[in-house]
Design a protein around this motif. Structure first.
Motif, PDB file in Angstrom:
ATOM      1  N   ARG A  11       0.821  -1.218   0.000  1.00  0.00           N
ATOM      2  CA  ARG A  11       0.000   0.000   0.000  1.00  0.00           C
ATOM      3  C   ARG A  11       0.851   1.263   0.000  1.00  0.00           C
ATOM      4  NH1 ARG A  11      -5.864   0.342   2.040  1.00  0.00           N
ATOM      5  NH2 ARG A  11      -5.413   2.301   1.026  1.00  0.00           N
ATOM      6  N   SER A  12       2.052   1.174   0.567  1.00  0.00           N
ATOM      7  CA  SER A  12       2.852   2.401   0.668  1.00  0.00           C
ATOM      8  C   SER A  12       4.208   2.311  -0.027  1.00  0.00           C
ATOM      9  CB  SER A  12       3.056   2.764   2.137  1.00  0.00           C
ATOM     10  OG  SER A  12       3.763   1.734   2.796  1.00  0.00           O
ATOM     11  N   ILE A  30       2.766   3.824  -5.705  1.00  0.00           N
ATOM     12  CA  ILE A  30       2.779   4.853  -4.659  1.00  0.00           C
ATOM     13  C   ILE A  30       3.992   4.640  -3.757  1.00  0.00           C
ATOM     14  CG2 ILE A  30       1.551   5.540  -2.547  1.00  0.00           C
ATOM     15  CD1 ILE A  30      -1.056   4.710  -4.126  1.00  0.00           C
ATOM     16  N   THR A  32       5.053   6.057  -0.169  1.00  0.00           N
ATOM     17  CA  THR A  32       4.885   6.872   1.044  1.00  0.00           C
ATOM     18  C   THR A  32       5.299   6.105   2.308  1.00  0.00           C
ATOM     19  OG1 THR A  32       2.571   6.172   1.195  1.00  0.00           O
ATOM     20  CG2 THR A  32       2.984   8.253   0.076  1.00  0.00           C
ATOM     21  N   PRO A  33       6.338   5.300   2.247  1.00  0.00           N
ATOM     22  CA  PRO A  33       6.713   4.585   3.478  1.00  0.00           C
ATOM     23  C   PRO A  33       7.264   5.548   4.519  1.00  0.00           C
ATOM     24  CG  PRO A  33       8.418   4.280   1.836  1.00  0.00           C
ATOM     25  CD  PRO A  33       7.293   5.025   1.156  1.00  0.00           C
ATOM     26  N   ILE A  34       7.063   5.216   5.779  1.00  0.00           N
ATOM     27  CA  ILE A  34       7.627   6.047   6.841  1.00  0.00           C
ATOM     28  C   ILE A  34       9.152   5.968   6.798  1.00  0.00           C
ATOM     29  CG2 ILE A  34       7.819   6.233   9.369  1.00  0.00           C
ATOM     30  CD1 ILE A  34       5.246   7.394   8.058  1.00  0.00           C
ATOM     31  N   ASN A  35       9.659   4.779   6.563  1.00  0.00           N
ATOM     32  CA  ASN A  35      11.108   4.616   6.450  1.00  0.00           C
ATOM     33  C   ASN A  35      11.486   4.530   4.968  1.00  0.00           C
ATOM     34  OD1 ASN A  35      13.790   4.059   6.670  1.00  0.00           O
ATOM     35  ND2 ASN A  35      13.548   2.129   7.776  1.00  0.00           N
ATOM     36  N   SER A  36      11.452   5.670   4.312  1.00  0.00           N
ATOM     37  CA  SER A  36      11.709   5.693   2.866  1.00  0.00           C
ATOM     38  C   SER A  36      13.122   5.238   2.541  1.00  0.00           C
ATOM     39  CB  SER A  36      11.496   7.103   2.316  1.00  0.00           C
ATOM     40  OG  SER A  36      10.174   7.482   2.468  1.00  0.00           O
ATOM     41  N   PHE A  37      14.079   5.716   3.321  1.00  0.00           N
ATOM     42  CA  PHE A  37      15.456   5.341   3.008  1.00  0.00           C
ATOM     43  C   PHE A  37      15.653   3.839   3.203  1.00  0.00           C
ATOM     44  CE2 PHE A  37      20.001   4.817   3.922  1.00  0.00           C
ATOM     45  CZ  PHE A  37      20.467   5.203   2.684  1.00  0.00           C
ATOM     46  N   PHE A  67       4.129  10.448  -4.093  1.00  0.00           N
ATOM     47  CA  PHE A  67       5.157  10.026  -3.132  1.00  0.00           C
ATOM     48  C   PHE A  67       5.336  11.117  -2.092  1.00  0.00           C
ATOM     49  CE2 PHE A  67       7.055  11.761  -6.990  1.00  0.00           C
ATOM     50  CZ  PHE A  67       7.745  12.845  -6.499  1.00  0.00           C
ATOM     51  N   ASN A  68       5.890  10.742  -0.942  1.00  0.00           N
ATOM     52  CA  ASN A  68       6.179  11.744   0.086  1.00  0.00           C
ATOM     53  C   ASN A  68       7.578  12.324  -0.156  1.00  0.00           C
ATOM     54  OD1 ASN A  68       7.817   9.655   0.958  1.00  0.00           O
ATOM     55  ND2 ASN A  68       6.685   9.253   2.838  1.00  0.00           N
ATOM     56  N   SER A  69       7.872  13.408   0.555  1.00  0.00           N
ATOM     57  CA  SER A  69       9.139  14.094   0.291  1.00  0.00           C
ATOM     58  C   SER A  69      10.336  13.261   0.760  1.00  0.00           C
ATOM     59  CB  SER A  69       9.157  15.481   0.935  1.00  0.00           C
ATOM     60  OG  SER A  69       8.914  15.387   2.314  1.00  0.00           O
ATOM     61  N   ALA A  70      10.125  12.404   1.772  1.00  0.00           N
ATOM     62  CA  ALA A  70      11.231  11.533   2.200  1.00  0.00           C
ATOM     63  C   ALA A  70      11.568  10.545   1.076  1.00  0.00           C
ATOM     64  CB  ALA A  70      10.852  10.787   3.478  1.00  0.00           C
TER      65      ALA A  70
END
Lengths: 125, 156
Positions: A11-12, A30, A32-37, A67-70
């Motif tokens: 999902r992310s 998509i 948008t993971p919290i831990n993108s790196f 996507f999120n900025s991270a």
């Protein structure tokens, strides 16, 4: 198959399909993971370990609806890795999908290209 | 219009983001603005997922021909709440050129915070021209703040 990298979509996080034998490298979905790196470091590590398998003419295709900025920052690190491989004398291409004249995606591609110092071809669908 | 009161984790946050993105296909608002506004809503929710100290948020989103109103209320530690407020004030005082320099510096430093943030969310919101961003923090305990973020944006 062991020399390919396949990561299923969630999902992310996007689907990843790196297939050096075909010269096709795709990141689709998509992001948008919290831990993108943490997510993109898997791809970066794979490129580190398999750079020798990547041949001239290979295409890296990014199709990210949003996507999120991270993720954007992590993507830049991934793109820098691709550029480093390209700088060894391999002709690599980066494609970036832009749907429905999406200005946000166009601007993201422009920013990444400027920061990277390597062309990113925008594919409009 | 979306008004959500409830749990926020990575899964529910993703559902909210999906709903917001669905609204970007609306014919009622100019495409250019809707896409930008959706992107900044995603940044705010992403931020709340990272820094919320409880599992509850309040989120309000209304987008129509006259603009966008968005309000997000979450909890945060004193350190994170004050850092968010100070960061937004600092960024809002910057010129567009200074914002571009800040964006470049953050993108190129290769650093991610303890909670996975890239230090880019608020820069991106203000850099995209949304200077109506306001952050209000209210102390509710020793290390417990309510953090309320507002946006009232008009179409370009």
């Amino acid at each position: 198959m062991s020399e390919s990298l396949h990561i299923a979509v969630t999902r992310s996080t996007p689907l990843v399909r790196f297939e050096p034998v075909n010269g096709k490298f795709e990141v689709t979905g998509i992001s948008t993971p919290i831990n993108s790196f943490g997510f993109y470091s898997q791809l970066i590590q794979w490129l580190d370990e398999h750079a020798g398998l990547i041949t001239s003419g290979s295409v890296f295709r990014f199709d990210l609806p949003y996507f999120n900025s991270a993720s954007m920052k992590a993507l830049l690190i991934l793109l820098q890795k691709i550029k480093a491989i390209s700088d060894t004398g391999k002709n690599l291409e980066i494609e970036w999908l832009v749907r429905d004249e999406d200005e946000f995606m166009e601007e993201a591609a422009d920013s990444l290209q400027e920061l990277l110092g390597m062309p990113i071809r925008q594919i409009r669908e | 219009m979306i008004h959500y009161e409830g749990m926020l984790d990575e899964t529910s946050g993703q559902c909210l983001m999906d709903m917001i993105m669905m609204s970007s296909v609306s014919e009622r608002v100019k495409r250019k603005d809707t896409r930008k506004w959706c992107a900044l809503a995603i940044e705010l929710i992403d931020n709340a997922i990272r820094y919320n100290t409880t599992d509850h948020i309040s989120f309000y989103w209304e987008m129509n021909e006259s603009g966008l109103v968005m309000r997000l209320k979450n909890t945060a530690t004193a350190k994170d709440a004050e850092r968010l407020r100070d960061s937004v004030e600092r960024l809002k005082a910057m010129t567009p050129e200074e914002l571009e320099t800040e964006f470049r510096a953050q993108m190129l430093n290769g650093e991610f915070g303890d909670k996975g943030g890239a230090g880019l969310g608020m820069i991106q919101i203000i850099r995209k021209g949304v200077r109506s961003l306001e952050v209000v923090i209210v102390r509710r305990g020793e290390d417990h703040y309510i953090c309320e973020t507002f946006i009232d944006a008009k179409p370009e």
